[in-house]
Design a protein around this motif. Structure first.
Motif, PDB file in Angstrom:
ATOM      1  N   LEU A  83       1.413  -1.571   0.000  1.00  0.00           N
ATOM      2  CA  LEU A  83      -0.377  -0.162  -0.279  1.00  0.00           C
ATOM      3  C   LEU A  83       0.739   1.231   0.203  1.00  0.00           C
ATOM      4  N   HIS A  84       1.796   1.403   0.804  1.00  0.00           N
ATOM      5  CA  HIS A  84       2.769   2.390   0.987  1.00  0.00           C
ATOM      6  C   HIS A  84       3.614   2.931  -0.929  1.00  0.00           C
ATOM      7  N   PRO A  85       3.948   2.296  -1.786  1.00  0.00           N
ATOM      8  CA  PRO A  85       4.290   2.664  -3.289  1.00  0.00           C
ATOM      9  C   PRO A  85       3.139   3.035  -3.472  1.00  0.00           C
ATOM     10  N   ASP A  86       1.531   1.948  -3.125  1.00  0.00           N
ATOM     11  CA  ASP A  86       0.456   2.694  -4.203  1.00  0.00           C
ATOM     12  C   ASP A  86       0.374   4.599  -3.505  1.00  0.00           C
ATOM     13  N   TYR A  87       0.494   4.818  -2.370  1.00  0.00           N
ATOM     14  CA  TYR A  87       0.131   6.571  -2.394  1.00  0.00           C
ATOM     15  C   TYR A  87       1.177   7.179  -2.733  1.00  0.00           C
ATOM     16  N   ASP A  88       2.439   6.260  -2.605  1.00  0.00           N
ATOM     17  CA  ASP A  88       3.046   7.330  -3.442  1.00  0.00           C
ATOM     18  C   ASP A  88       3.221   7.465  -4.779  1.00  0.00           C
ATOM     19  N   VAL A  89       2.311   6.576  -5.518  1.00  0.00           N
ATOM     20  CA  VAL A  89       1.629   6.550  -7.163  1.00  0.00           C
ATOM     21  C   VAL A  89       1.249   7.552  -6.716  1.00  0.00           C
ATOM     22  N   ASN A  96      -8.941  -4.664  -2.797  1.00  0.00           N
ATOM     23  CA  ASN A  96      -9.736  -3.738  -2.732  1.00  0.00           C
ATOM     24  C   ASN A  96      -8.534  -2.402  -1.894  1.00  0.00           C
ATOM     25  N   ALA A  97      -7.028  -2.256  -3.421  1.00  0.00           N
ATOM     26  CA  ALA A  97      -5.952  -1.484  -3.177  1.00  0.00           C
ATOM     27  C   ALA A  97      -6.805   0.041  -2.972  1.00  0.00           C
ATOM     28  N   ASP A  98      -7.518   0.205  -4.819  1.00  0.00           N
ATOM     29  CA  ASP A  98      -8.752   1.280  -4.204  1.00  0.00           C
ATOM     30  C   ASP A  98     -10.246   1.961  -3.520  1.00  0.00           C
ATOM     31  N   ALA A  99      -9.755   0.483  -2.776  1.00  0.00           N
ATOM     32  CA  ALA A  99     -10.720   1.082  -1.347  1.00  0.00           C
ATOM     33  C   ALA A  99     -10.065   2.504  -0.176  1.00  0.00           C
ATOM     34  N   ASN A 100      -8.599   1.479   0.248  1.00  0.00           N
ATOM     35  CA  ASN A 100      -7.718   2.436   0.920  1.00  0.00           C
ATOM     36  C   ASN A 100      -7.418   3.894   0.134  1.00  0.00           C
ATOM     37  N   LEU A 101      -7.658   3.367  -0.895  1.00  0.00           N
ATOM     38  CA  LEU A 101      -6.732   4.821  -1.402  1.00  0.00           C
ATOM     39  C   LEU A 101      -8.259   6.020  -1.387  1.00  0.00           C
ATOM     40  N   LYS A 102      -8.980   5.349  -1.901  1.00  0.00           N
ATOM     41  CA  LYS A 102     -10.131   6.362  -1.657  1.00  0.00           C
ATOM     42  C   LYS A 102     -10.948   6.462  -0.903  1.00  0.00           C
ATOM     43  N   ARG A 103     -10.520   5.980   0.202  1.00  0.00           N
ATOM     44  CA  ARG A 103     -10.950   6.522   2.217  1.00  0.00           C
ATOM     45  C   ARG A 103      -9.967   7.302   2.418  1.00  0.00           C
ATOM     46  N   THR A 104      -8.875   7.250   2.001  1.00  0.00           N
ATOM     47  CA  THR A 104      -7.727   8.255   2.430  1.00  0.00           C
ATOM     48  C   THR A 104      -8.051   9.403   1.825  1.00  0.00           C
ATOM     49  N   VAL A 105      -8.979   9.713   0.440  1.00  0.00           N
ATOM     50  CA  VAL A 105      -9.251  10.753  -0.099  1.00  0.00           C
ATOM     51  C   VAL A 105     -10.861  11.470   0.455  1.00  0.00           C
ATOM     52  N   HIS A 113      -0.880  -3.022  -3.636  1.00  0.00           N
ATOM     53  CA  HIS A 113      -1.146  -3.716  -2.214  1.00  0.00           C
ATOM     54  C   HIS A 113      -2.346  -4.682  -2.720  1.00  0.00           C
ATOM     55  N   ASN A 114      -2.546  -5.332  -4.096  1.00  0.00           N
ATOM     56  CA  ASN A 114      -3.193  -6.243  -4.237  1.00  0.00           C
ATOM     57  C   ASN A 114      -2.954  -7.543  -5.183  1.00  0.00           C
ATOM     58  N   GLY A 115      -1.991  -8.074  -3.779  1.00  0.00           N
ATOM     59  CA  GLY A 115      -1.153  -9.218  -4.317  1.00  0.00           C
ATOM     60  C   GLY A 115      -2.386 -10.190  -3.855  1.00  0.00           C
ATOM     61  N   TYR A 116      -2.905 -10.453  -2.837  1.00  0.00           N
ATOM     62  CA  TYR A 116      -4.017 -11.023  -2.930  1.00  0.00           C
ATOM     63  C   TYR A 116      -5.078 -10.607  -2.075  1.00  0.00           C
ATOM     64  N   GLU A 117      -5.497  -9.250  -2.834  1.00  0.00           N
ATOM     65  CA  GLU A 117      -6.551  -8.715  -2.391  1.00  0.00           C
ATOM     66  C   GLU A 117      -7.053  -7.925  -3.406  1.00  0.00           C
ATOM     67  N   ARG A 164     -10.131  -0.846 -11.314  1.00  0.00           N
ATOM     68  CA  ARG A 164      -9.328  -1.557 -11.978  1.00  0.00           C
ATOM     69  C   ARG A 164      -8.326  -1.649 -13.297  1.00  0.00           C
ATOM     70  N   PRO A 165      -7.850  -1.567 -13.431  1.00  0.00           N
ATOM     71  CA  PRO A 165      -7.269  -3.557 -13.354  1.00  0.00           C
ATOM     72  C   PRO A 165      -6.399  -3.357 -12.174  1.00  0.00           C
ATOM     73  N   TYR A 166      -6.651  -4.158 -11.312  1.00  0.00           N
ATOM     74  CA  TYR A 166      -6.724  -4.397 -10.100  1.00  0.00           C
ATOM     75  C   TYR A 166      -5.090  -5.110 -10.287  1.00  0.00           C
ATOM     76  N   SER A 167      -4.437  -5.365 -11.049  1.00  0.00           N
ATOM     77  CA  SER A 167      -2.835  -4.878 -11.595  1.00  0.00           C
ATOM     78  C   SER A 167      -2.522  -3.618 -11.219  1.00  0.00           C
ATOM     79  N   LEU A 168      -3.317  -2.738 -10.960  1.00  0.00           N
ATOM     80  CA  LEU A 168      -2.162  -1.752 -11.286  1.00  0.00           C
ATOM     81  C   LEU A 168      -1.875  -1.165  -9.694  1.00  0.00           C
TER      82      LEU A 168
END
Lengths: 138, 138, 138
Positions: free
Chosen positions: B59-65, C87-96, C81-85, C74-78
């Motif tokens: 998640l940390h590099p995801d923030y940076d990006v 929902n990376a977008d959800a962590n980032l959206k909530r931060t905003v 954080h999305n190794g086993y999950e 999507r794409p989840y591979s973006l």
């Protein structure tokens, strides 16, 4: 426990504008008599923000440019909210900037870092709007 | 009412970096003796953030990006703030991430969900900076 | 000093959804007996947000559109954080959108502006999740 509340009123003659309210909040802290506690400052309108950053004139247009990229004012038809209104961008911009700040009060003063300043950010102006100051402590 | 304050100091040897400060905040809660109340943790500098999210390394590099897309560091001339400075992007990134968190204290501990962790996010490092912990309660 | 805590539970049958929780928070304020104080409402999960804005139906898809531009699902591979999950977008959206709100309590009620409403924003649903209400005051 001491509690205190006050409204700060604004009427900015353009759509967007920044006002440094640090001294007004500091004045409220003095009036409250609170020596140790917390102060909440929040916009009472959903198209305005209260946030903390540097009072540096170059930074202010940088916010405007950044927020316009995220949530452009025009075309108004871009946003579903703009059925009868034209301020959807203001709701979205304020969400990014934040509604409120919480600040520590220590020894009767705002417990701030070296460059911290509190701003009211009007995002849909040309009318009377306000921010709330609420203090609790002792 | 009990009140408590403490500074956490940081000196990160690069421009950006994340530090998990959950245990330091929990330690402050213990030292304060507060069983029921609120704790404020805020960056004291306008180019750093305190926020809550998962401690997950991807998640940390995801923030940076994500933040680089919103407010790129370079070219420095992109930002009006960068007259004598080169850290306009840090002011903007911190605005998106947030300056502070407020957490509940219940039964003498941080009242947290299963994955909540508090981070200090340095966005313009290579110097001494700090965060404030302020607690009120009983 | 009076303190009060309560959990609000949610189980939304889709990935994203908004719930107006203003009346539930107002009810907690009444139950607490606090006349003057502060209320914290925060998501207990790092893929959900609590924020304040207008309860206007057009605005809700505007959030979704804006957040998808910032942090696409999507794409989840973006997202690293999305190794086993997924929902990376959800962590980032909530931060905003933000984790929490702080509201003033005055005369036993939420001290709100004319359009302010509190929302729980589910960003990774289809399971039980909750928000925390913590009140301090007198």
């Amino acid at each position: 426990m001491i509690t205190y509340r006050n409204d700060l009123w604004f009427n900015i003659n353009k759509r967007r504008g920044l006002i440094n309210i640090t001294e007004a909040v500091q004045q409220a802290v003095r009036e409250s008599g609170v020596k140790e506690g917390l102060v909440l400052v929040n916009a009472m309108h959903i198209t305005a923000s209260v946030f903390i950053n540097d009072d540096e004139s170059g930074l202010h247009p940088d916010y405007d440019v950044g927020l316009e990229k995220l949530a452009p004012e025009r075309p108004y038809s871009l946003h579903k909210h703009n059925g009868y209104e034209d301020n959807a961008d203001a709701n979205l911009k304020r969400t990014v900037m934040g509604r409120e700040v919480m600040c520590a009060i220590t020894d009767g003063k705002l417990d701030f870092g070296p460059r911290e300043q509190i701003f009211y950010y009007e995002l849909d102006g040309k009318r009377e709007k306000r921010a709330l100051i609420k203090i609790i402590g002792e």
